[in-house]
Scaffold this motif. Structure first.
Motif, short mmCIF file in Angstrom:
data_model
loop_
_atom_site.label_atom_id
_atom_site.label_comp_id
_atom_site.label_asym_id
_atom_site.label_seq_id
_atom_site.Cartn_x
_atom_site.Cartn_y
_atom_site.Cartn_z
N LEU A 170 0.93 -1.14 -0.22
CA LEU A 170 0.09 0.07 -0.16
C LEU A 170 0.88 1.39 0.23
O LEU A 170 0.58 2.21 -0.88
CB LEU A 170 -0.90 -0.08 1.09
CG LEU A 170 -2.03 -1.16 1.21
CD1 LEU A 170 -2.92 -0.82 2.62
CD2 LEU A 170 -2.89 -1.14 0.09
N SER A 171 2.04 1.33 0.90
CA SER A 171 2.80 2.47 0.85
C SER A 171 3.51 2.74 -0.26
O SER A 171 3.76 3.75 -0.83
CB SER A 171 3.89 2.35 1.91
OG SER A 171 3.34 2.14 3.30
N PHE A 172 4.05 1.48 -1.02
CA PHE A 172 4.68 1.82 -2.35
C PHE A 172 3.83 2.41 -3.42
O PHE A 172 4.02 3.15 -4.05
CB PHE A 172 5.04 0.23 -2.84
CG PHE A 172 5.49 0.10 -4.31
CD1 PHE A 172 6.27 1.10 -4.93
CD2 PHE A 172 4.91 -0.81 -5.03
CE1 PHE A 172 6.79 1.12 -6.11
CE2 PHE A 172 5.57 -0.99 -6.39
CZ PHE A 172 6.47 -0.22 -6.85
N PHE A 173 2.61 1.69 -3.66
CA PHE A 173 1.41 2.26 -4.47
C PHE A 173 1.32 3.73 -4.12
O PHE A 173 1.12 4.60 -5.16
CB PHE A 173 0.01 1.37 -4.41
CG PHE A 173 0.17 0.18 -5.16
CD1 PHE A 173 1.38 -0.22 -5.74
CD2 PHE A 173 -0.76 -0.83 -5.02
CE1 PHE A 173 1.50 -1.62 -6.38
CE2 PHE A 173 -0.99 -2.04 -5.80
CZ PHE A 173 0.39 -2.38 -6.30
N THR A 294 13.18 0.79 -6.40
CA THR A 294 13.89 1.58 -5.41
C THR A 294 12.68 2.12 -4.61
O THR A 294 12.56 2.05 -3.11
CB THR A 294 14.91 2.79 -5.75
OG1 THR A 294 15.74 2.32 -6.48
CG2 THR A 294 15.23 3.38 -4.69
N LYS A 295 11.61 2.71 -4.99
CA LYS A 295 10.43 3.14 -4.51
C LYS A 295 9.75 2.26 -3.78
O LYS A 295 9.44 2.50 -2.56
CB LYS A 295 9.43 3.81 -5.43
CG LYS A 295 10.17 5.44 -5.86
CD LYS A 295 8.97 5.93 -6.60
CE LYS A 295 9.62 7.31 -6.88
NZ LYS A 295 8.60 8.25 -7.79
N ALA A 296 9.59 0.96 -4.38
CA ALA A 296 9.03 -0.11 -3.71
C ALA A 296 9.75 -0.49 -2.20
O ALA A 296 8.96 -0.67 -1.19
CB ALA A 296 9.02 -1.16 -4.58
N TYR A 297 11.02 -0.77 -2.27
CA TYR A 297 11.90 -1.13 -1.23
C TYR A 297 11.90 -0.08 -0.20
O TYR A 297 11.71 -0.33 1.13
CB TYR A 297 13.07 -1.75 -1.68
CG TYR A 297 13.07 -3.11 -2.30
CD1 TYR A 297 12.90 -4.32 -1.55
CD2 TYR A 297 12.67 -3.31 -3.65
CE1 TYR A 297 12.82 -5.50 -2.05
CE2 TYR A 297 12.61 -4.48 -4.10
CZ TYR A 297 12.52 -5.54 -3.50
OH TYR A 297 12.39 -6.76 -3.87
N GLU A 298 12.12 1.05 -0.54
CA GLU A 298 12.27 2.18 0.24
C GLU A 298 10.98 2.55 1.27
O GLU A 298 11.06 2.67 2.33
CB GLU A 298 12.77 3.70 -0.39
CG GLU A 298 14.45 3.38 -0.73
CD GLU A 298 14.82 4.77 -1.61
OE1 GLU A 298 14.07 5.56 -1.90
OE2 GLU A 298 15.95 4.70 -1.54
N SER A 299 10.07 2.59 0.19
CA SER A 299 8.66 2.93 1.08
C SER A 299 8.08 1.78 2.04
O SER A 299 7.70 1.73 3.08
CB SER A 299 7.40 3.16 0.20
OG SER A 299 7.39 1.75 -0.71
#
Length: 324
Positions: A170-173, A294-299
């Protein structure tokens, strides 16, 4: 006469011993959060059959059903309260109870390494502390999630997209601008059909059996995360097992986890099948792909840092390892 009496007493003691052994057999009430004819229940059914065949007199598993028995997002509470003893589920569905469990999906380390480096013990400890649940096994390892959509993706900005999601991404999306909606798997087909969502997050296997390929245009490449499905038990139900029963269950779990090595080929085969059925592989440019992952894992890790200041550093050390 004495010998006869001795024989009678011995027979009685033997009968009592046999009765005691039979009485010691434990039957675990179990559910699967996935319907019984899908990929993510296949391993569970194999496990149950093996346990019930080899565990007579020790342990038996009584499967009361899939999501029709207990809705997926309620299975965690059912485990915690002891309504059920055992579940084939994903920690994604009980992240409201154990937010740290999302590290199981963020990790790119295989289960064999997590059992050796202390990651398994830490995650099991957290589950016991927070939810009266013990983590037994991981039954998927190395499968990725993908974004499946009916709208083309050309950048790491998906503003305006409505995507079906679960807590782990959810945070990634949100980070990539999409609007995430939590919808049970059984309702996704209708949501796609009616335009409630433009797409969804889902592993690289299972799309065909759900029928979602009929309403899907694209599968975004590359994938992200490490799909986690596993076995969880009510802690008290586990502790009630004697040492022989626990040893038997651990042996079955070791066998189950040894089967994970076949999943990469399954993913390749399913991708080919979905493409043949009309789902186009949308391969992102390298810079876009790197930005998206990167956004997927960082978030994902930022969410754990926020929800679990007590354990976040340990989890990153034992479960981390992503390189963009």
């Amino acid at each position: 006469m004495v010998h006869k009496t001795t024989r009678v007493v011995a027979a009685a003691l033997l009968a009592m011993g046999m009765a005691g052994a039979q009485a010691a057999e434990v039957t675990l009430k179990a559910v699967s959060v996935f319907t019984m004819d899908t990929f993510f229940t296949k391993r569970f059914k194999q496990f149950v059959e093996k346990v019930n065949t080899e565990g007579k007199g020790l342990v038996q598993i009584n499967v009361i059903g899939g999501p029709e028995a207990i809705p997926p997002f309620e299975v965690g509470n059912a485990l915690r309260s002891g309504v059920i003893d055992f579940a084939n589920t994903t920690a994604v569905f009980h992240a409201n109870l154990v937010p740290e469990a999302l590290a199981l999906t963020l990790t790119e380390k295989p289960m064999s390494e997590l059992r050796q480096n202390g990651g398994y013990e830490l995650m099991d400890k957290i589950h016991r502390e927070k939810a009266n649940i013990t983590w037994l096994a991981r039954t998927t390892d190395g499968l990725q999630y993908h974004i499946y959509t009916n709208k083309p993706v050309t950048s790491a900005d998906l503003s305006g997209f409505k995507l079906r999601g679960v807590p782990v991404y959810l945070s990634f999306f949100r980070e990539i601008g999409a609007t995430p909606l939590q919808i049970p798997p059984g309702e996704v087909y209708t949501a796609l059909e009616r335009g409630v969502v433009d797409g969804y997050g889902w592993p690289s296997v299972g799309v065909m059996e759900m029928g979602w390929h009929e309403k899907t245009k694209y599968r975004v490449e590359p994938g992200f995360y490490n799909v986690e499905v596993g076995f969880f038990m009510n802690q008290k139900s586990w502790e009630k097992l004697d040492e022989e029963q626990k040893a038997f269950m651990r042996k079955q779990i070791e066998w189950m986890e040894s089967q994970n090595v076949t999943e990469h080929q399954m993913a390749i085969d399913e991708k080919a099948a979905t493409e043949q059925a009309g789902v186009q592989a949308l391969v992102l440019e390298p810079d876009v792909a790197r930005a998206l992952r990167t956004k997927a894992y960082e978030s994902g890790w930022a969410g754990i840092d926020k929800s679990s200041p007590k354990y976040a550093a340990q989890l990153r050390e034992l479960f981390g390892g992503y390189q963009p």
